[in-house]
Design a protein around this motif. Sequence first.
Motif, PDB file in Angstrom:
ATOM      1  N   GLY A 157       9.819   0.001  10.233  1.00  0.00           N
ATOM      2  CA  GLY A 157      10.774   0.041   9.114  1.00  0.00           C
ATOM      3  C   GLY A 157      12.125   0.652   9.406  1.00  0.00           C
ATOM      4  N   SER A 194      -2.518   2.550  -4.303  1.00  0.00           N
ATOM      5  CA  SER A 194      -2.359   3.915  -3.782  1.00  0.00           C
ATOM      6  C   SER A 194      -3.613   4.679  -4.206  1.00  0.00           C
ATOM      7  CB  SER A 194      -1.064   4.567  -4.280  1.00  0.00           C
ATOM      8  OG  SER A 194      -1.135   4.836  -5.649  1.00  0.00           O
ATOM      9  N   ILE A 253       0.873  -1.180   0.000  1.00  0.00           N
ATOM     10  CA  ILE A 253       0.000   0.000   0.000  1.00  0.00           C
ATOM     11  C   ILE A 253       0.905   1.223   0.000  1.00  0.00           C
ATOM     12  CG2 ILE A 253      -1.845   1.244   1.182  1.00  0.00           C
ATOM     13  CD1 ILE A 253      -2.731  -1.504   2.337  1.00  0.00           C
ATOM     14  N   GLY A 254       0.749   2.066  -1.042  1.00  0.00           N
ATOM     15  CA  GLY A 254       1.677   3.155  -1.305  1.00  0.00           C
ATOM     16  C   GLY A 254       2.463   2.774  -2.542  1.00  0.00           C
ATOM     17  N   PRO A 263      -1.951   8.972   7.092  1.00  0.00           N
ATOM     18  CA  PRO A 263      -2.790   7.905   6.498  1.00  0.00           C
ATOM     19  C   PRO A 263      -2.316   6.505   6.876  1.00  0.00           C
ATOM     20  CG  PRO A 263      -1.543   9.069   4.780  1.00  0.00           C
ATOM     21  CD  PRO A 263      -1.371   9.841   6.048  1.00  0.00           C
ATOM     22  N   GLN A 264      -1.044   6.371   7.214  1.00  0.00           N
ATOM     23  CA  GLN A 264      -0.531   5.045   7.603  1.00  0.00           C
ATOM     24  C   GLN A 264      -1.330   4.466   8.782  1.00  0.00           C
ATOM     25  OE1 GLN A 264       3.840   4.532   8.278  1.00  0.00           O
ATOM     26  NE2 GLN A 264       3.226   3.678  10.239  1.00  0.00           N
ATOM     27  N   PRO A 288       2.538   8.208   3.793  1.00  0.00           N
ATOM     28  CA  PRO A 288       2.815   9.187   4.851  1.00  0.00           C
ATOM     29  C   PRO A 288       2.218   8.740   6.187  1.00  0.00           C
ATOM     30  CG  PRO A 288       2.098  10.283   2.838  1.00  0.00           C
ATOM     31  CD  PRO A 288       1.914   8.828   2.601  1.00  0.00           C
ATOM     32  N   HIS A 289       2.773   9.257   7.286  1.00  0.00           N
ATOM     33  CA  HIS A 289       2.455   8.689   8.604  1.00  0.00           C
ATOM     34  C   HIS A 289       0.995   8.848   9.018  1.00  0.00           C
ATOM     35  CE1 HIS A 289       6.992   9.304   9.223  1.00  0.00           C
ATOM     36  NE2 HIS A 289       6.727   8.172   8.626  1.00  0.00           N
TER      37      HIS A 289
END
Length: 324
Positions: free
Chosen positions: A120, A34, A8-9, A75-76, A72-73
Motif C-alpha cells: 500500500g 473486522s 478486512i479492517g 494481524p495483517q 495493524p501489521h
Amino acid sequence: MTHRIAIIGAGSMAHHRGQALFDTGRAQICAVASRRLAPARDCAEDLGCNVAFDNYREIAQTKPDAVLIEVPHMPQDEITIWALTSGYDVFVGGSLAVNSQIGAHIVELAADNGCLLEAGFQRRYDAAWEEIHRLVQSRELGEPVMAVTMALWRAPAGSWYADQLVSGGMPLTHMSYCYLNAIRWILGTPTVVSALASAGVLGEAERVQEETCAALVGFENGAFLSATASYIRPEKMTDAETRFICSAGGIQVDDSTLTVFRGAQSETQSFVAEPSAFVRQADAFLDAVELRTAARNPPADALLDLQIAEAISLSAREQRTVTL
Ligand SMILES: NC(=O)c1ccc[n+]([C@@H]2O[C@H](COP(=O)([O-])OP(=O)(O)OC[C@H]3O[C@@H](n4cnc5c(N)ncnc54)[C@H](OP(=O)(O)O)[C@@H]3O)[C@@H](O)[C@H]2O)c1
C-alpha cells in the motif's frame, strides 16, 4: 468489468482505500469484516455494501475477486497468509508484513498460488512524484546527490501504532512517511543503512523501541537519503518539505506542489488537480487483477521496504552501519 472487493479492517484506511476503489467506478465492495461487527457495518454502509462480518474468514461467503487488508501489521500477516492460501488477489494497506522473514514467506505464497499482491505505498502513483521520477531518472537536473525527508506524528497513546510488537516498530510503520518506498523507486538500489534512534521520551508503556530515528540510506549510484521520523511532534509544527538535490538543480516537494530549481531559475508546478494517488493506485491494482501483471509495488520489491526498516533498527541498536 466490476470487481468484487472484500475489505478486512474497518478503520480509517479501510474507509479511505475502500472509497478509492469505489471511486474508480470499477469496484463493488462485497463485504467488510473486522473483529467488532458495529464498525464493520458502518464501514460497509459508507461504501454502499450491506454485508459485514466479525470474523474475516466469513468474507469467503461473498465470493470476492480480491481482498483489501487494512489492519495493524501483526494481524495483517495471518490474514494475508489466509487470503493468499484461499487464492485471492490481495491489496495490503501499508507494508507487506510485520518483518522480512514473514514477508519472504508471503512473497513465496503469492507466487506459488498465482495471486497478485500489491503493497500500500501510494506515492509511486502520485502525479507529482511521477514528475520527480521523470526529472531525476532523465538526469535533466544532473546527477542525483541526495534526498532529505522528515515525518513527525504524535502516535495516539494506546494505539497499535505505538506498540512495538503489533506495529513492527516505528521505522516500519511511521518512517514510511519519509517516502522510502518512493525514493528508492527514484534513486535506485539501496545498499547501506546507518541510523541513530532514541526512545522513551514520551514515557508511556509499550511504546516502540525507536521513537525518534534519523537514518541515512546509501544507494548504488552514490546518492543517499537522509530521513528523520518521530512520534514526537511539537503541536502545529509541520514536517520539513521533502527535497531532492541534484548536481545541476533540485526539487522541493510541498504536498502536490513541486518547485523545480534549474541553475539560477526556479519554477513551481502544481499537481493539485490530478486524481488522488489512492484512486490511481486502486485503478492500477484493478488493471493488474485483469491483466495478471504486477502493478508498481510487487511483492519481491516491497520486501525491500521491510529489509530497510529492519536495517534501520539494527543499525541504531548496534550503532553500526548495515549493508543491505
Ligand atoms: N498508505 C497510507 O498513507 C497509510 C496511512 C495510514 C495507515 N496505513 C496503513 O493502513 C493499515 C491500516 O491502518 P489504519 O490506520 O486504518 O488502522 P486503524 O484505523 O487502527 O484500523 C485498524 C482496523 O483493523 C481492525 N482489526 C484489528 N485487528 C484485527 C484482526 N485481527 N482481524 C480483523 N480486523 C482487525 C480494527 O477493528 P477491530 O478492532 O474491530 O478488529 C480496525 O478496524 C496499516 O497497514 C497502516 O500501516 C497506510
